[in-house]
Design a protein around this motif. Structure first.
Motif, PDB file in Angstrom:
ATOM      1  N   THR A  70       0.888  -1.085   0.008  1.00  0.00           N
ATOM      2  CA  THR A  70       0.036  -0.043  -0.074  1.00  0.00           C
ATOM      3  C   THR A  70       0.812   1.226   0.014  1.00  0.00           C
ATOM      4  OG1 THR A  70      -0.160   0.046   2.533  1.00  0.00           O
ATOM      5  CG2 THR A  70      -1.962  -1.046   1.194  1.00  0.00           C
ATOM      6  N   GLU A  71       1.915   1.185  -0.916  1.00  0.00           N
ATOM      7  CA  GLU A  71       2.895   2.216  -0.888  1.00  0.00           C
ATOM      8  C   GLU A  71       2.519   3.506  -2.033  1.00  0.00           C
ATOM      9  OE1 GLU A  71       6.614   0.524  -1.623  1.00  0.00           O
ATOM     10  OE2 GLU A  71       6.783  -0.280   0.515  1.00  0.00           O
ATOM     11  N   ASN A  72       0.862   3.583  -1.894  1.00  0.00           N
ATOM     12  CA  ASN A  72       0.679   4.829  -2.724  1.00  0.00           C
ATOM     13  C   ASN A  72      -1.004   5.375  -2.215  1.00  0.00           C
ATOM     14  OD1 ASN A  72      -1.590   3.167  -4.023  1.00  0.00           O
ATOM     15  ND2 ASN A  72       0.178   2.320  -5.001  1.00  0.00           N
ATOM     16  N   LEU A  73      -1.414   6.183  -2.431  1.00  0.00           N
ATOM     17  CA  LEU A  73      -2.533   6.917  -1.847  1.00  0.00           C
ATOM     18  C   LEU A  73      -3.631   6.283  -2.777  1.00  0.00           C
ATOM     19  CD1 LEU A  73      -1.535  10.243  -0.843  1.00  0.00           C
ATOM     20  CD2 LEU A  73      -2.008   8.338   0.441  1.00  0.00           C
ATOM     21  N   HIS A  74      -3.817   5.306  -3.661  1.00  0.00           N
ATOM     22  CA  HIS A  74      -4.844   4.699  -3.913  1.00  0.00           C
ATOM     23  C   HIS A  74      -4.853   3.190  -3.568  1.00  0.00           C
ATOM     24  CE1 HIS A  74      -1.967   4.223  -7.535  1.00  0.00           C
ATOM     25  NE2 HIS A  74      -2.319   3.266  -7.513  1.00  0.00           N
ATOM     26  N   ASP A  75      -3.703   2.587  -2.863  1.00  0.00           N
ATOM     27  CA  ASP A  75      -4.051   1.425  -2.098  1.00  0.00           C
ATOM     28  C   ASP A  75      -4.189   1.938  -0.577  1.00  0.00           C
ATOM     29  OD1 ASP A  75      -4.248  -0.471  -4.270  1.00  0.00           O
ATOM     30  OD2 ASP A  75      -1.912  -0.019  -4.636  1.00  0.00           O
ATOM     31  N   TYR A  76      -3.579   3.002  -0.193  1.00  0.00           N
ATOM     32  CA  TYR A  76      -3.464   3.368   1.247  1.00  0.00           C
ATOM     33  C   TYR A  76      -4.785   4.200   1.319  1.00  0.00           C
ATOM     34  CZ  TYR A  76      -2.636   4.498   5.775  1.00  0.00           C
ATOM     35  OH  TYR A  76      -3.265   4.567   7.373  1.00  0.00           O
ATOM     36  N   LEU A  77      -5.747   4.157   1.732  1.00  0.00           N
ATOM     37  CA  LEU A  77      -6.961   4.777   1.799  1.00  0.00           C
ATOM     38  C   LEU A  77      -7.003   5.608   3.219  1.00  0.00           C
ATOM     39  CD1 LEU A  77      -9.528   2.170   0.578  1.00  0.00           C
ATOM     40  CD2 LEU A  77      -8.357   3.784  -0.909  1.00  0.00           C
ATOM     41  N   ILE A  78      -7.374   6.878   3.012  1.00  0.00           N
ATOM     42  CA  ILE A  78      -7.443   7.809   3.947  1.00  0.00           C
ATOM     43  C   ILE A  78      -8.762   8.389   3.709  1.00  0.00           C
ATOM     44  CG2 ILE A  78      -5.286   8.403   4.547  1.00  0.00           C
ATOM     45  CD1 ILE A  78      -5.787  11.141   3.239  1.00  0.00           C
ATOM     46  N   PRO A  79      -9.668   8.962   4.568  1.00  0.00           N
ATOM     47  CA  PRO A  79     -11.224   9.166   4.466  1.00  0.00           C
ATOM     48  C   PRO A  79     -11.237  10.463   3.609  1.00  0.00           C
ATOM     49  CG  PRO A  79     -10.762   8.949   6.732  1.00  0.00           C
ATOM     50  CD  PRO A  79      -9.621   8.896   6.003  1.00  0.00           C
ATOM     51  N   THR A  80     -11.989  10.293   2.501  1.00  0.00           N
ATOM     52  CA  THR A  80     -12.265  11.461   1.711  1.00  0.00           C
ATOM     53  C   THR A  80     -13.433  12.106   2.209  1.00  0.00           C
ATOM     54  OG1 THR A  80     -14.036  10.311   0.476  1.00  0.00           O
ATOM     55  CG2 THR A  80     -11.766   9.982  -0.306  1.00  0.00           C
ATOM     56  N   ILE A  81     -13.817  13.417   1.500  1.00  0.00           N
ATOM     57  CA  ILE A  81     -14.903  14.295   1.764  1.00  0.00           C
ATOM     58  C   ILE A  81     -16.182  13.552   2.239  1.00  0.00           C
ATOM     59  CG2 ILE A  81     -15.728  14.882  -0.456  1.00  0.00           C
ATOM     60  CD1 ILE A  81     -15.700  17.930   0.584  1.00  0.00           C
ATOM     61  N   GLY A  82     -16.321  12.458   1.503  1.00  0.00           N
ATOM     62  CA  GLY A  82     -17.661  11.750   1.642  1.00  0.00           C
ATOM     63  C   GLY A  82     -17.673  10.748   2.960  1.00  0.00           C
ATOM     64  N   ASP A  83     -16.422  10.561   3.488  1.00  0.00           N
ATOM     65  CA  ASP A  83     -16.516   9.582   4.662  1.00  0.00           C
ATOM     66  C   ASP A  83     -16.586  10.307   5.965  1.00  0.00           C
ATOM     67  OD1 ASP A  83     -15.909   7.180   3.184  1.00  0.00           O
ATOM     68  OD2 ASP A  83     -14.142   8.380   2.433  1.00  0.00           O
ATOM     69  N   VAL A  84     -16.583  11.429   5.910  1.00  0.00           N
ATOM     70  CA  VAL A  84     -16.644  12.130   7.473  1.00  0.00           C
ATOM     71  C   VAL A  84     -18.328  12.770   7.584  1.00  0.00           C
ATOM     72  CG1 VAL A  84     -15.635  14.088   9.077  1.00  0.00           C
ATOM     73  CG2 VAL A  84     -14.358  12.623   7.453  1.00  0.00           C
ATOM     74  N   PRO A  85     -18.901  12.199   8.578  1.00  0.00           N
ATOM     75  CA  PRO A  85     -20.125  12.570   8.629  1.00  0.00           C
ATOM     76  C   PRO A  85     -20.374  13.988   9.410  1.00  0.00           C
ATOM     77  CG  PRO A  85     -20.010  11.074  10.366  1.00  0.00           C
ATOM     78  CD  PRO A  85     -18.466  11.231   9.556  1.00  0.00           C
ATOM     79  N   GLU A  86     -21.785  14.481   9.570  1.00  0.00           N
ATOM     80  CA  GLU A  86     -21.989  15.675  10.341  1.00  0.00           C
ATOM     81  C   GLU A  86     -21.299  15.382  11.551  1.00  0.00           C
ATOM     82  OE1 GLU A  86     -25.874  16.181  11.208  1.00  0.00           O
ATOM     83  OE2 GLU A  86     -25.515  17.637  12.717  1.00  0.00           O
ATOM     84  N   ILE A  87     -20.419  16.582  12.247  1.00  0.00           N
ATOM     85  CA  ILE A  87     -19.930  16.590  13.660  1.00  0.00           C
ATOM     86  C   ILE A  87     -20.449  17.583  14.437  1.00  0.00           C
ATOM     87  CG2 ILE A  87     -17.796  16.594  14.681  1.00  0.00           C
ATOM     88  CD1 ILE A  87     -16.377  15.465  12.266  1.00  0.00           C
ATOM     89  N   GLU A  88     -20.829  17.197  15.349  1.00  0.00           N
ATOM     90  CA  GLU A  88     -21.360  18.291  16.577  1.00  0.00           C
ATOM     91  C   GLU A  88     -20.448  18.401  17.541  1.00  0.00           C
ATOM     92  OE1 GLU A  88     -25.694  18.100  17.481  1.00  0.00           O
ATOM     93  OE2 GLU A  88     -25.497  19.409  19.023  1.00  0.00           O
ATOM     94  N   THR A  89     -19.516  19.479  17.940  1.00  0.00           N
ATOM     95  CA  THR A  89     -18.690  19.571  18.589  1.00  0.00           C
ATOM     96  C   THR A  89     -19.169  20.282  20.097  1.00  0.00           C
ATOM     97  OG1 THR A  89     -16.701  19.572  17.183  1.00  0.00           O
ATOM     98  CG2 THR A  89     -16.497  20.367  19.409  1.00  0.00           C
TER      99      THR A  89
END
Ligand SMILES: Cc1cc2nc3c(=O)[nH]c(=O)nc-3n(C[C@H](O)[C@H](O)[C@H](O)COP(=O)(O)OP(=O)(O)OC[C@H]3O[C@@H](n4cnc5c(N)ncnc54)[C@H](O)[C@@H]3O)c2cc1C
Ligand code: FES
Ligand code: FES
Lengths: 279, 891
Positions: free
Chosen positions: B814-833
């Motif tokens: 996973t030595e690149n950013l298509h195999d090593y996945l980090i959250p994209t804009i669609g993966d973070v839901p509404e957050i209430e702090t």
């Protein structure tokens, strides 16, 4: 990089290709450049000259013909989505909206996706269900291959040396056919499919008269599933008619994204849901 | 060869080869470094520009294809009303933290708003889905784009009014508690921010490391005279060929001498003119390899020694013993959990350059720890630390990964030997292969409670795979045993964590130093016990939560600022509402999870001082000398707010001299969530000291009002004339007591507390997870700048989501950013702090830290929610769909 050629006509392109052995064809570059980057990490530089098709006007555009549609080699995912097409093409459009992000869709071509021949190419399953054909042009003239005969394996196509894929040919879909696509990945955007399925169904009086189902990322190339299609024919669309044995031809692998067993299971679930959504 | 195009509205002839990537052409040939390169593979979107109005990854476009077309980059935005509106909205919403993704985000948003002036959230996500951000958690970016879309009038002036890093922000007061936008905002929005790869001299030589492709190998380097460039090896190191975080552990070689201990270990480097370096191929290298069997975490303890110094491959063992015998338990829970390597994935890969000045050396580039870098470079060159000046560039994300040196010793050695400036830029693949990671943990834990649900005992044993070199391994092994029981009252705790050396990438510091992994086990056990005791899971935690006046298992009495109960109570109404709304039957099932955390602020039982300085010159110039590196988290703004408030002037009065070991005192590293607390106290002291000086000269009382305008400082309206510069110096070192062999002591002066809820749905047939909402209650003592604190919370949560659901680094795979996945804009839901402010008397104006705490409870809350939805307990993260499905079926 040792060479870069940007012909303006197909004839010039073919001549250059013949004269420059080992040249790599370039369309949108969204597969070509990442592969080069990957090699460079370990100093394995890919110095093949590039033959850039982007200057060839004849390869651009999506046009309706007497028999269907012609998608030029330079047509991008974004262009395809913006084209008015019958509902049978909806699956391919859904796939188009999930290929990478907007930047990749603005640049990547449908044909490039097929020529790159990744097992996870999202274009392949919907195009198989649309009975797509690939138009090729080479030193020996032109030929047309059904997509299933074009995709030979992981990173392998029927492109002969010196050949360029010039267009995708899509026949008019059957009357009333509806298309769909479902992709499964571990995140919401920019994700290589763990598995994806596509289908077109046409009903007559509530009974399935035409069915095409295909699965990707579960074998070296995407495959149509004739047994599954047959199981649906001549009956009301019923997801329960799809059974594990209809997927026997798949040969999924274990990799960083999922296990083989999971892929096989997920493909069936997705196919059932697809049929449900098209019913 | 030149190619003609329109660049930001003007005709431009670009002198570069036609196959050059447009990103490289813009940066190198046109000098427009606002377009960032985070991967060169289309995966990060940092290079996004507009080509005839359409967003494209400039790294995937050959320059020839831009011929005759219009290219718009971030540098061209401010001139358009839409661009200016977006920049202003990003600024006001805190949508740029480190700023490395910001140009790409702005360009993608520009394409969207040009065609869809009033988008909805889904359209924003689709349009920005190809740009990764590792800092913000995306929510503020979405808000900014929506706001820019609804702004009716926007002016370039609004943007020009934004602050720059060193000039005062017009008009801002920035009182403590005020959500002012970041003071160093403008350069992040207009493309002028200089990151590690952005400002090397044009004549710099290029350095390219050669790394081992094997996890374990002997190698020998033969004659390199056939290469067109120089090959630097271990023999070229003038001083000590070793670096490492601990003064007594310099176990990682700059260039390994004959033995490579992980895939990515650096064995040599090419040095020369850029084109010549880039032409060298692997097969040209005179290196012969003998691959050796690699040691894995299971085989390492007691296996063949990786380093002579640690014969059993155990780097350190940390432990804690608290309580003689556990009280009788009615319910017992136990389990095993494993986690994988997690990559920091800052969007800016390591980059910088060095230049020799006589007998001194200057090293520029991205870092979180300039004074530690100074020690390392001095050691490697064999010169005094004072002969080394570290000049940090802007840092495009760190999260712990830029605490260890990377390029610094190499470029320093090369510049020292050649007398030429030398630069290096890691590719994404190199960054992934070589940089430190979050420790994979293999945990066994058990706990008990009585019939009423009161915790009786907690036992915890874990092996943390610390990889090939020590790095921060000892710190992790130190932090884990004292944190792993969580912020709860426990009469009996036995805990132990070992850092095990293996042939894996070195595990180092990553937001939370091992605590996020431990929190998974701890919180999953509480869920099991709460169920067994028939209690609500939130009430179970509340019953057992630490309170003011309690003594921790290290024997530390906490008299103040234990805000956990308030956090849980603030969550309670959300808990009931979310639980009532969840779907409990059908194909997708809803679940709500809860988890708590505590986190010691600053180093563990060790001195970690900071010094800040304020000066007032006779010409009225007020300068804040701040050595704390702002890696996006906002310390430049927050510390200025603290200093200004202590001084009694608005932040707009401050000029700033920022982190540079030649100009600013040691503020310590930017890690351990310490800058607001430790450097904040120093800034407060500096402000108070300068105020004292001023009041003394003016002979004014403590309540005197200061103003500063037109170069004149007035005290209660009276101008104060100065004939020399006044100085206010402030230092702070949090009071701690080192831990003894049983983990007893006062490891930290104060702790952050938090509780989070996660609401999600599980697809019962596919094992996929859809997050719906996160509610996060954080006790930060005092929010100096609530806007920035919320940004930290959201960014931490996004990384927690990655840890829980998708991130797993596998060397070689996973030595690149298509195999090593980090959250994209669609993966973070509404957050209430929800910010809880249980004032810390030691902290500046009551503040503690927030950098790491935000991440810790997220993954356990998600796993708790999956269990709530399905009954299945996940034993391994990331909870990839196939693992979730397996857990569902095994259940
Ligand atoms: C960030 C990112 C995300 C991606 N996500 C997805 C995804 O979700 N799903 C997916 O399927 N793909 C994805 N891709 C891959 C890629 O975008 C697609 O495969 C794209 O359609 C390729 O088209 P292209 O024009 O860019 O091809 P190019 O890169 O130009 O070419 C691809 C290959 O095909 C050959 N080729 C191209 N055109 C011809 C031709 N006319 N004749 C002969 N040979 C030709 C080239 O020589 C090369 O080998 C992604 C890529 C990136 C960078
Ligand atoms: S640098 Fe182009 S997408 Fe990352
Ligand atoms: S602000 Fe987005 S990556 Fe740092």
């Amino acid at each position: 990089m040792d060479g870069y050629l940007r012909p303006r006509t197909l004839d010039d392109a073919l001549a250059m290709l013949a004269a420059t052995p080992g040249c790599q064809v370039l369309a949108g570059g969204t597969d070509v450049f990442p592969a080069r980057t990957g090699a460079e990490v370990w100093l394995k530089r890919d110095n093949r000259p590039l033959l850039d098709l982007s200057g060839i006007a004849a390869l651009a555009g999506i046009t309706e013909t007497a028999t269907g549609w012609r998608i030029g080699a330079l047509a991008t995912w974004t262009e395809f989505c913006a084209t008015q097409l019958p509902p049978a093409f909806d699956g391919l459009k859904q796939a188009a909206r999930q290929v990478g992000g907007a930047q990749v869709q603005n640049r990547g071509t449908l044909l490039g996706n097929l020529c790159n021949a990744s097992p996870a190419a999202d274009g392949a399953p919907p195009l198989l269900t649309l009975d797509a054909q690939v138009e090729l042009s080479g030193p020996a003239g032109g030929r047309v291959l059904p997509l299933a005969a074009f995709l030979l394996g992981n990173r392998r196509t029927a492109l002969a040396p010196g050949e360029i894929a010039t267009a995708l040919l899509l026949p008019h879909p059957p009357e009333g056919a509806m298309g769909g696509f479902m992709k499964l990945g571990a995140r919401s955007h920019l994700v290589i499919s763990i598995a994806m399925v596509a289908g077109t169904l046409a009903l007559e009086g509530g009974v399935v008269r035409h069915a095409r189902l295909a699965v990707g990322a579960c074998s070296a190339t995407a495959q149509r599933l004739p047994l599954a299609e047959a199981a649906l024919l001549n009956a009301p669309p019923d997801p329960a008619r799809l059974l594990p044995e209809h997927l026997a031809a798949l040969t999924p692998i274990d990799d960083v994204r999922a296990s083989a067993a999971y892929r096989r299971h997920a493909a069936l679930v997705l196919l059932q849901r697809l049929v449900e959504s098209l019913a | 060869m030149t190619i003609a195009l329109t660049l930001n509205g003007a005709a431009e002839l670009v002198a570069a080869a036609p196959a050059t990537r447009l990103s490289a052409a813009l940066r190198d040939a046109c000098g427009l470094t606002g377009t960032k390169v985070g991967c060169d593979t289309g995966d990060c979107g940092a290079c996004t520009v507009l080509l005839d109005g359409a967003q494209v990854c400039a790294c995937l476009v050959p320059l020839a294809q831009a011929e005759g077309r219009a290219v718009t980059t971030v540098e061209g935005l401010a001139a358009t009303p839409l661009g200016a509106a977006l920049q202003a909205a990003f600024h006001a919403h805190g949508a740029a933290q480190c700023g490395i993704c910001t140009p790409g985000m702005l360009m993608a948003a520009t394409e969207l708003l040009a065609t869809t002036p009033h988008p909805d959230e889904a359209q924003v996500q689709a349009a920005l889905g190809g740009v990764l951000c590792r800092c913000t958690g995306y929510r503020r970016i979405i808000a900014a784009v929506l706001a820019a879309g609804s702004a009716t009038t926007a002016s370039a002036a609004a943007v020009l009014a934004l602050g720059t890093a060193t000039a005062p922000l017009a008009g801002a007061v920035g009182a403590v508690g005020e959500s002012i936008p970041r003071l160093d905002g403008l350069p992040k929005l207009n493309g002028t921010e200089r990151f590690g790869a952005d400002d090397a001299p044009a004549d710099a030589l290029w350095l390219r490391p050669i790394r081992s492709p094997y996890a374990h190998a002997r190698f020998s380097i033969g004659d390199a005279s056939h290469l067109p460039v120089r090959l630097l090896t271990a023999a070229d190191i003038p001083g000590r060929n070793g670096f490492g975080i601990y003064p007594d552990i310099k176990d990682q070689a700059v260039f390994a001498p004959g033995l490579a201990r992980y895939r990515g270990d650096c064995v040599a480097a090419l040095l020369g003119e850029r084109a010549a370096v880039e032409a060298v191929r692997w097969d040209d290298l005179p290196i012969t390899w003998q691959e050796l069997p690699p040691l894995t975490a299971t085989a390492a303890p007691g296996g063949p020694a990786l380093h002579e110094r640690w014969p059993d491959n155990i780097l350190t063992t940390g432990r804690l013993r608290s309580g003689e015998t556990p009280p009788p338990a009615t319910h017992i829970a136990q389990g095993e959990w494993t986690t994988g390597f997690v990559e920091h994935a800052y969007i800016e890969p390591e980059a910088g350059w060095a230049e020799r000045h006589g007998e001194t050396i200057h090293v520029h580039g991205c870092t979180q720890a300039p004074y530690m870098d100074r020690e390392e470079v001095a050691g490697v060159l064999g010169i005094a630390p004072e002969a080394v000046r570290i000049i940090p560039s802007a840092c495009g994300g760190g999260f712990g990964g830029k605490l260890d040196v990377s390029f610094q010793p190499m470029v320093a050695v090369a510049a020292w030997l050649t007398g030429r400036p030398v630069r290096a830029v890691w590719s994404r693949g190199e960054s992934l292969a070589s940089s430190t990671k979050r420790h994979p943990a293999s945990i066994q834990a058990s706990a008990g409670c009585d019939a009423e649900g009161r915790l009786t005992s907690f036992e915890f044993e874990a092996d943390y795979d610390t990889g090939a070199y020590a790095s921060w391994g000892p710190t992790v092994a130190g932090r884990v045993p004292v944190h792993c029981m969580g912020p709860y009252r426990l009469p009996f705790v036995h805990s132990q964590a070992r850092a095990v050396l293996t042939n894996n990438p070195p595990s180092g510091a990553f937001r939370g130093f091992g605590v996020p992994q431990a929190a998974i086990a701890q919180e999953m056990l509480w869920d099991q016990l709460a169920d067994a005791a028939g209690m609500d899971r939130l009430e179970f935690r509340l019953l057992n939560a630490l309170r003011n006046g309690d003594t921790t298992n290290t024997g530390q009495r906490l008299d103040h600022s234990v805000g956990l109960v308030e956090c849980l109570e603030a969550l309670r109404p959300h808990w009931h509402a979310l639980r009532a709304a969840r779907r409990t039957t059908g194909r997708t099932r809803g679940g709500v999870g809860v988890a708590c955390m505590w986190y010691g602020i600053g180093n563990t039982g060790m001195s970690n001082p900071s010094t800040m300085r304020l000066t007032l010159a006779p010409d009225g110039r007020l300068t804040f000398h701040n050595g704390a590196v702002d890696i996006g988290q906002g310390s430049t703004t927050v510390l200025a707010q603290i200093a200004a408030e202590a001084l009694g002037l608005p932040v707009s009065a401050l000029h700033m001299v920022l982190y540079d070991t030649g100009l600013t005192a040691d503020a310590g590293k930017t890690s351990a969530s310490r800058q607001t607390f430790v450097s904040g106290r120093a800034a407060q002291a500096a402000g108070a000291a300068l105020r004292g000086e001023i009041l003394r000269r003016a002979n004014a009382g403590a309540e005197a009002r200061l103003t500063l305008s037109d170069g004149t400082l007035r005290v209660n309206g009276e101008a104060l004339r100065l004939d020399s510069t006044l100085e206010g110096l402030g230092s702070y070192d949090p009071p701690t007591v080192p831990l003894d062999a049983d983990g007893q002591g006062i490891p930290y002066a104060t702790y952050g507390f938090a509780a989070q809820l996660a609401a999600l749905e599980v697809d019962m047939d596919l094992g996929t997870i859809h997050l719906q909402k996160i509610v996060a209650a954080h006790d930060v003592g005092r929010a100096i700048n609530p806007l920035l604190v919320q940004g930290q919370v959201e960014g931490g949560i996004a990384q927690g989501i990655g840890l829980a659901l998708m991130e797993e680094y596998l060397p070689g795979r996973t030595e690149n950013l298509h195999d090593y996945l980090i959250p994209t804009i669609g993966d973070v839901p509404e957050i209430e702090t929800i910010l809880i402010e249980a004032r810390e008397p030691l902290g500046p104006f009551g503040a503690k830290g927030i950098g790491e705490p935000a991440l810790v409870p997220t993954a356990p809350a998600i796993l708790s929610a999956i269990r709530d939805a399905t009954g299945a307990t996940l034993r391994r993260v990331p909870a990839l769909p196939h693992r979730v499905l397996e857990a569902l079926r095994g259940h």
